[in-house]
Each structure stands twice: as C-alpha cells, then as structure tokens.
Design a protein around this motif. Structure first.
Motif, PDB file in Angstrom:
ATOM      1  N   PRO A 197       0.792  -1.235   0.000  1.00 36.12           N
ATOM      2  CA  PRO A 197       0.000   0.000   0.000  1.00 36.12           C
ATOM      3  C   PRO A 197       0.820   1.279   0.000  1.00 36.12           C
ATOM      4  CG  PRO A 197      -0.960  -1.599   1.503  1.00 36.12           C
ATOM      5  CD  PRO A 197       0.341  -2.183   1.054  1.00 36.12           C
ATOM      6  N   ASP A 198       1.998   1.278   0.618  1.00 34.16           N
ATOM      7  CA  ASP A 198       2.756   2.529   0.721  1.00 34.16           C
ATOM      8  C   ASP A 198       3.340   2.992  -0.617  1.00 34.16           C
ATOM      9  OD1 ASP A 198       4.535   0.347   0.811  1.00 34.16           O
ATOM     10  OD2 ASP A 198       6.086   1.558   1.775  1.00 34.16           O
ATOM     11  N   VAL A 199       3.407   2.093  -1.596  1.00 37.95           N
ATOM     12  CA  VAL A 199       3.912   2.500  -2.926  1.00 37.95           C
ATOM     13  C   VAL A 199       2.875   2.272  -4.028  1.00 37.95           C
ATOM     14  CG1 VAL A 199       6.329   2.125  -2.327  1.00 37.95           C
ATOM     15  CG2 VAL A 199       5.003   0.251  -3.354  1.00 37.95           C
ATOM     16  N   LYS A 200       1.710   1.733  -3.678  1.00 33.95           N
ATOM     17  CA  LYS A 200       0.689   1.445  -4.679  1.00 33.95           C
ATOM     18  C   LYS A 200       0.309   2.713  -5.446  1.00 33.95           C
ATOM     19  CE  LYS A 200      -3.857  -0.656  -5.351  1.00 33.95           C
ATOM     20  NZ  LYS A 200      -5.020  -1.320  -4.701  1.00 33.95           N
ATOM     21  N   GLY A 201       0.252   2.606  -6.772  1.00 38.57           N
ATOM     22  CA  GLY A 201      -0.110   3.734  -7.609  1.00 38.57           C
ATOM     23  C   GLY A 201       1.069   4.561  -8.083  1.00 38.57           C
ATOM     24  N   THR A 202       2.246   4.297  -7.539  1.00 41.02           N
ATOM     25  CA  THR A 202       3.444   5.000  -7.998  1.00 41.02           C
ATOM     26  C   THR A 202       3.745   4.588  -9.439  1.00 41.02           C
ATOM     27  OG1 THR A 202       4.380   5.087  -5.766  1.00 41.02           O
ATOM     28  CG2 THR A 202       5.914   5.359  -7.612  1.00 41.02           C
ATOM     29  N   GLY A 203       4.024   5.554 -10.277  1.00 41.01           N
ATOM     30  CA  GLY A 203       4.294   5.277 -11.680  1.00 41.01           C
ATOM     31  C   GLY A 203       5.638   5.831 -12.117  1.00 41.01           C
ATOM     32  N   PHE A 204       6.280   5.129 -13.026  1.00 37.39           N
ATOM     33  CA  PHE A 204       7.571   5.563 -13.575  1.00 37.39           C
ATOM     34  C   PHE A 204       7.528   5.402 -15.087  1.00 37.39           C
ATOM     35  CE2 PHE A 204      11.859   4.219 -15.038  1.00 37.39           C
ATOM     36  CZ  PHE A 204      12.544   5.412 -14.805  1.00 37.39           C
ATOM     37  N   MET A 205       7.973   6.432 -15.811  1.00 37.24           N
ATOM     38  CA  MET A 205       7.962   6.375 -17.267  1.00 37.24           C
ATOM     39  C   MET A 205       9.302   6.852 -17.813  1.00 37.24           C
ATOM     40  SD  MET A 205       5.170   7.981 -19.955  1.00 37.24           S
ATOM     41  CE  MET A 205       5.433   9.700 -19.446  1.00 37.24           C
ATOM     42  N   SER A 206       9.766   6.171 -18.867  1.00 40.67           N
ATOM     43  CA  SER A 206      11.034   6.520 -19.495  1.00 40.67           C
ATOM     44  C   SER A 206      10.888   6.527 -21.011  1.00 40.67           C
ATOM     45  CB  SER A 206      12.119   5.513 -19.078  1.00 40.67           C
ATOM     46  OG  SER A 206      13.364   5.825 -19.659  1.00 40.67           O
ATOM     47  N   ASP A 256      17.874  10.027 -21.875  1.00 43.08           N
ATOM     48  CA  ASP A 256      16.498   9.593 -21.663  1.00 43.08           C
ATOM     49  C   ASP A 256      15.736  10.655 -20.879  1.00 43.08           C
ATOM     50  OD1 ASP A 256      17.396   7.265 -22.774  1.00 43.08           O
ATOM     51  OD2 ASP A 256      17.146   6.034 -20.990  1.00 43.08           O
ATOM     52  N   ASP A 257      14.449  10.803 -21.183  1.00 45.40           N
ATOM     53  CA  ASP A 257      13.542  11.569 -20.335  1.00 45.40           C
ATOM     54  C   ASP A 257      12.831  10.589 -19.413  1.00 45.40           C
ATOM     55  OD1 ASP A 257      13.974  14.212 -21.159  1.00 45.40           O
ATOM     56  OD2 ASP A 257      12.669  13.957 -22.907  1.00 45.40           O
ATOM     57  N   GLN A 258      12.774  10.898 -18.123  1.00 45.12           N
ATOM     58  CA  GLN A 258      12.158  10.011 -17.147  1.00 45.12           C
ATOM     59  C   GLN A 258      11.275  10.813 -16.201  1.00 45.12           C
ATOM     60  OE1 GLN A 258      15.652   8.163 -15.344  1.00 45.12           O
ATOM     61  NE2 GLN A 258      15.526   6.434 -16.760  1.00 45.12           N
ATOM     62  N   TRP A 259      10.120  10.228 -15.848  1.00 44.71           N
ATOM     63  CA  TRP A 259       9.179  10.878 -14.950  1.00 44.71           C
ATOM     64  C   TRP A 259       8.755   9.910 -13.846  1.00 44.71           C
ATOM     65  CZ3 TRP A 259       9.003  10.995 -20.242  1.00 44.71           C
ATOM     66  CH2 TRP A 259       9.081  12.240 -20.868  1.00 44.71           C
ATOM     67  N   LEU A 260       8.471  10.453 -12.674  1.00 45.52           N
ATOM     68  CA  LEU A 260       7.988   9.669 -11.538  1.00 45.52           C
ATOM     69  C   LEU A 260       6.708  10.303 -11.018  1.00 45.52           C
ATOM     70  CD1 LEU A 260       8.768   7.268  -9.605  1.00 45.52           C
ATOM     71  CD2 LEU A 260       9.719   9.022  -8.089  1.00 45.52           C
ATOM     72  N   TYR A 261       5.683   9.467 -10.810  1.00 49.48           N
ATOM     73  CA  TYR A 261       4.428   9.944 -10.210  1.00 49.48           C
ATOM     74  C   TYR A 261       4.286   9.336  -8.825  1.00 49.48           C
ATOM     75  CZ  TYR A 261      -0.511  10.537  -9.141  1.00 49.48           C
ATOM     76  OH  TYR A 261      -1.692  10.845  -8.513  1.00 49.48           O
ATOM     77  N   LEU A 262       4.158  10.216  -7.810  1.00 53.62           N
ATOM     78  CA  LEU A 262       3.952   9.783  -6.425  1.00 53.62           C
ATOM     79  C   LEU A 262       2.519  10.136  -6.021  1.00 53.62           C
ATOM     80  CD1 LEU A 262       7.329  11.014  -4.913  1.00 53.62           C
ATOM     81  CD2 LEU A 262       6.715   8.672  -5.557  1.00 53.62           C
ATOM     82  N   PRO A 263       1.679   9.124  -5.737  1.00 56.11           N
ATOM     83  CA  PRO A 263       0.267   9.386  -5.418  1.00 56.11           C
ATOM     84  C   PRO A 263       0.072  10.345  -4.249  1.00 56.11           C
ATOM     85  CG  PRO A 263       0.648   7.043  -5.765  1.00 56.11           C
ATOM     86  CD  PRO A 263       1.995   7.690  -5.739  1.00 56.11           C
ATOM     87  N   GLU A 265      -0.644   9.309 -14.014  1.00 56.62           N
ATOM     88  CA  GLU A 265      -1.513   9.760 -12.923  1.00 56.62           C
ATOM     89  C   GLU A 265      -2.701   8.827 -12.715  1.00 56.62           C
ATOM     90  OE1 GLU A 265      -0.766  14.570 -13.444  1.00 56.62           O
ATOM     91  OE2 GLU A 265      -2.482  13.608 -14.411  1.00 56.62           O
ATOM     92  N   LYS A 266      -3.260   8.302 -13.800  1.00 59.67           N
ATOM     93  CA  LYS A 266      -4.507   7.531 -13.724  1.00 59.67           C
ATOM     94  C   LYS A 266      -4.291   6.029 -13.660  1.00 59.67           C
ATOM     95  CE  LYS A 266      -6.885  11.324 -14.010  1.00 59.67           C
ATOM     96  NZ  LYS A 266      -7.621  11.865 -12.820  1.00 59.67           N
ATOM     97  N   GLY A 267      -3.127   5.557 -14.165  1.00 52.04           N
ATOM     98  CA  GLY A 267      -2.863   4.118 -14.233  1.00 52.04           C
ATOM     99  C   GLY A 267      -3.377   3.523 -15.533  1.00 52.04           C
ATOM    100  N   ILE A 268      -3.043   2.262 -15.746  1.00 52.59           N
ATOM    101  CA  ILE A 268      -3.480   1.536 -16.942  1.00 52.59           C
ATOM    102  C   ILE A 268      -4.780   0.802 -16.638  1.00 52.59           C
ATOM    103  CG2 ILE A 268      -2.913  -0.268 -18.614  1.00 52.59           C
ATOM    104  CD1 ILE A 268       0.011   0.340 -18.124  1.00 52.59           C
TER     105      ILE A 268
END
Length: 268
Positions: free
Chosen positions: A93-102, A112-119, A264-267
């Motif tokens: 649960p503490d990391v659920k929804g976290t997303g990383f894109m490269s 590379d361009d990289q992004w991190l989403y922290l809920p 932000e929304k997930g797959i």
C-alpha cells in the motif's frame, strides 16, 4: 537496462560474422564495439508487457516485497524515439499507484527523459539528470540503470573469453566517454551462443567494484527476455531480486499509454 531491435537481415549478418571469427584462425578478432552493437541489435520484440516482483534485502536479511506491472514498446527510430516504457507499483500500500515512465531517443547525444508519479503528492516529477544516479524506489538499481544507455556512449574493449556457469562468454569492458558518468566502467559477460548479457560488474567513480548484476533469461515466442535478475551492492550489502512473470510480446501496444496522464490515472 532496454535493447533496440534492428532488421532480421542485419542480425543475420552479425551472427555470420561471429561464426567467421570463430572458424577462421586468420580472421580479424571481433572488437568490443562490434560485439556490444550485436547485443544491442538483438531482437527483443516490437512491444512487451510483464509483471515483476521486486524483493529488497538489506544487510540484516530483512526483506521488502513490491509488485509491479510494466509496458514497453520499441519505436525503431520513429519520430526520433528508440523506446518507451512505463511501470506501475501495485503493492504494498505505501507504494501502490506509484508510476515511472522513461522515453529513450535514437540520438546518442540525447539523454532519456524520465518521470515519476507519487500518489501522495499527486504530481508527476521529471527526473533531473543530476538525480539519475540515485536509487530507484529503494532498490539497488539507479534511475540510469532503468534507462537505455547507448552503445556509442562508451568505449568497449573485448578483454577475453571465459566460461561462466557452463556458458562460454565474451568479457567486455565498457568505459564511459563522459567522465562525469556515475560509473567509471562496467564489465559485461555476454553469452557467445545467444548474445545475451548474463553478468555485469559496475565500478563507481573511485573505481571500486560497486555492484554486480546477474541475469537469468527465458525464451518467449523465440525471443530472449529476462526471467530473474539479482543486483548486489557490495558496499552496502543490500540486494535486489527481480522475478519476471506473465511476459507477453507483440501485442500491438498503443502509443497513447506512454504519457503523463496515464502515469496519474494508471493503466485500465
């Protein structure tokens, strides 16, 4: 770590050159650069989806488990892109929804361009170049390790051939051209038969043996993909084990997945 796919014809020529080197005692030796280009050009499919379990183990043998889902697509230079990848953490649960894109690019001079989403922050953050040497989500992989380093960014030297776990391997030393890079060098063991890297040693800027990555591979639809990888940090005595499962290839993944809104929304 992503490997670009070139044409079948190019790969056949590359494999033929290996056979010629092996059979002809008078042939010119394969160079480190040639070999690493062959590894880079090995077929890894047009796209890939998979799930993975990250097991983080500290020096006291305390463990943390994280479950992820990953989608990757090869662009083969279309619109200047090499490949795109997006990963989501599904548990705990503490990391659920976290997303990383490269996003990686064909231009060898473009990082590379990289992004991190922290809920918890509800914000997508661009990973700065100065942060790419930092740990990815508490693991022994850095953000840089999660990207796609280009063959031309290093000077490659074929050191020797060596038997490793009953595999005959080429051993290649790769030294970065950029002197400020986070590693002073890497040494890679490449399976001679299948052109897959089975072991990589990483050395920090002080030239200390920092980490070792050992990888087991599997064939899915006649394409070699990761099955299990173990990254061990010899200075901190921390270890990350990644078990890959439910791998699917060439599913015609949509380009629309790889954007900040999906982070932000997930797959779904």
């Amino acid at each position: 770590m992503n490997i670009r796919k070139k044409s079948f014809f190019t790969l056949c020529l590359a494999l033929s050159s290996i056979m010629i080197v092996g059979l002809s005692s008078g042939a010119e030796e394969l160079s480190g650069l040639q070999l690493m280009k062959m590894v880079d050009e090995r077929d890894d499919g047009e796209d890939q989806t998979s799930k993975a379990t990250f097991e983080l183990i500290n020096k006291r043998n305390q463990k943390r488990i994280r479950e992820t889902v990953r989608v990757w697509k090869d662009y083969e230079g279309q619109e200047g892109y090499d490949a795109k990848m997006i990963t989501f953490f599904e548990s705990p649960p503490d990391v659920k929804g976290t997303g990383f894109m490269s996003w990686s690019y064909e231009d060898q001079n473009k990082d590379d361009d990289q992004w991190l989403y922290l809920p918890a922050l509800r914000k997508v953050r661009l990973i700065a170049s100065s942060d790419k040497g930092k740990s990815f989500m508490g693991s022994d992989f850095t953000y840089d390790d999660m990207g796609d380093r280009k063959v031309e960014q290093d000077t490659h030297t074929l050191l020797k051939t060596e038997n490793l776990n009953n595999r005959e391997c080429y051993v290649v030393e790769s030294v970065p051209i950029e002197k400020r890079y986070i590693y002073s060098k890497k040494v890679t063991w490449v399976d001679k038969k299948n052109l897959i890297p089975v072991k990589v040693e990483y050395f920090d800027r002080k030239k200390r043996h920092l980490k070792t990555l050992e990888t087991e591979w599997q064939q899915v639809n006649n394409i070699w993909t990761w099955k299990r990888s173990v990254m061990s940090n010899h200075l901190t005595r921390h270890q990350t084990i990644i078990e890959i499962k439910e791998v699917e290839l060439n599913k015609n993944v949509s380009d629309s997945i790889f954007n900040k809104r999906t982070l932000e929304k997930g797959i779904h």
